[in-house]
Design a protein around this motif. Sequence first.
Motif, PDB file in Angstrom:
ATOM      1  N   ILE A   1      -3.931 -23.821 -25.434  1.00 12.58           N
ATOM      2  CA  ILE A   1      -2.908 -23.191 -24.614  1.00 12.58           C
ATOM      3  C   ILE A   1      -3.388 -21.786 -24.281  1.00 12.58           C
ATOM      4  N   ILE A   2      -3.462 -21.501 -22.990  1.00 12.14           N
ATOM      5  CA  ILE A   2      -3.921 -20.206 -22.496  1.00 12.14           C
ATOM      6  C   ILE A   2      -2.773 -19.530 -21.760  1.00 12.14           C
ATOM      7  N   GLU A   3      -2.549 -18.265 -22.074  1.00 13.89           N
ATOM      8  CA  GLU A   3      -1.664 -17.419 -21.282  1.00 13.89           C
ATOM      9  C   GLU A   3      -2.537 -16.321 -20.690  1.00 13.89           C
ATOM     10  N   ALA A   4      -2.502 -16.225 -19.367  1.00 17.80           N
ATOM     11  CA  ALA A   4      -3.422 -15.321 -18.676  1.00 17.80           C
ATOM     12  C   ALA A   4      -2.710 -14.531 -17.598  1.00 17.80           C
ATOM     13  N   GLU A   5      -3.336 -13.419 -17.246  1.00 14.47           N
ATOM     14  CA  GLU A   5      -2.841 -12.604 -16.138  1.00 14.47           C
ATOM     15  C   GLU A   5      -2.816 -13.447 -14.864  1.00 14.47           C
ATOM     16  N   ASP A   6      -1.970 -13.051 -13.930  1.00 15.83           N
ATOM     17  CA  ASP A   6      -1.872 -13.782 -12.665  1.00 15.83           C
ATOM     18  C   ASP A   6      -3.198 -13.823 -11.916  1.00 15.83           C
ATOM     19  N   SER A   7      -4.052 -12.836 -12.124  1.00 17.52           N
ATOM     20  CA  SER A   7      -5.336 -12.771 -11.422  1.00 17.52           C
ATOM     21  C   SER A   7      -6.406 -13.682 -12.040  1.00 17.52           C
ATOM     22  N   PHE A   8      -6.126 -14.288 -13.190  1.00 14.19           N
ATOM     23  CA  PHE A   8      -7.117 -15.141 -13.860  1.00 14.19           C
ATOM     24  C   PHE A   8      -7.454 -16.360 -13.014  1.00 14.19           C
ATOM     25  N   SER A   9      -8.747 -16.736 -13.029  1.00 13.75           N
ATOM     26  CA  SER A   9      -9.160 -17.998 -12.399  1.00 13.75           C
ATOM     27  C   SER A   9     -10.251 -18.639 -13.244  1.00 13.75           C
ATOM     28  N   PHE A  10     -10.171 -19.965 -13.365  1.00 10.88           N
ATOM     29  CA  PHE A  10     -11.185 -20.709 -14.108  1.00 10.88           C
ATOM     30  C   PHE A  10     -12.543 -20.609 -13.422  1.00 10.88           C
TER      31      PHE A  10
END
Length: 110
Positions: A55-64
């Motif tokens: 489970i990852i919680e990331a900033e809105d700017s995150f991209s795989f």
Amino acid sequence: MKKYCLALDLKNDPDLIQEYKQFHQNVWPEIIESITSSGIKNLDIYSVQDRLFMIIEAEDSFSFEEKSRLDASNPKVQEWEELMWKFQKALPRAQPGEKWMLMDKIFELK
């Protein structure tokens, strides 16, 4: 903040599973840095037998895509990934070279 859930299997060998868990009790600092610098704020991995859930919680700017690009140019991340592949096995429907597979949310209690 975005949330992602991913799945992956481990090789069904109790000794390998235990060793994998031990590595995750002392993750290399370079790996922690690569995770946090990509915009990931929280990352949890759960296991049941040989199945893993992340489970990852990331900033809105995150991209795989950007995370993959940065990881490909980081020798320490590549070393870690190669080492982890000793323990991991792709899910049955994974594409060649694909490890963690993004899961679809099918329910949310509000």
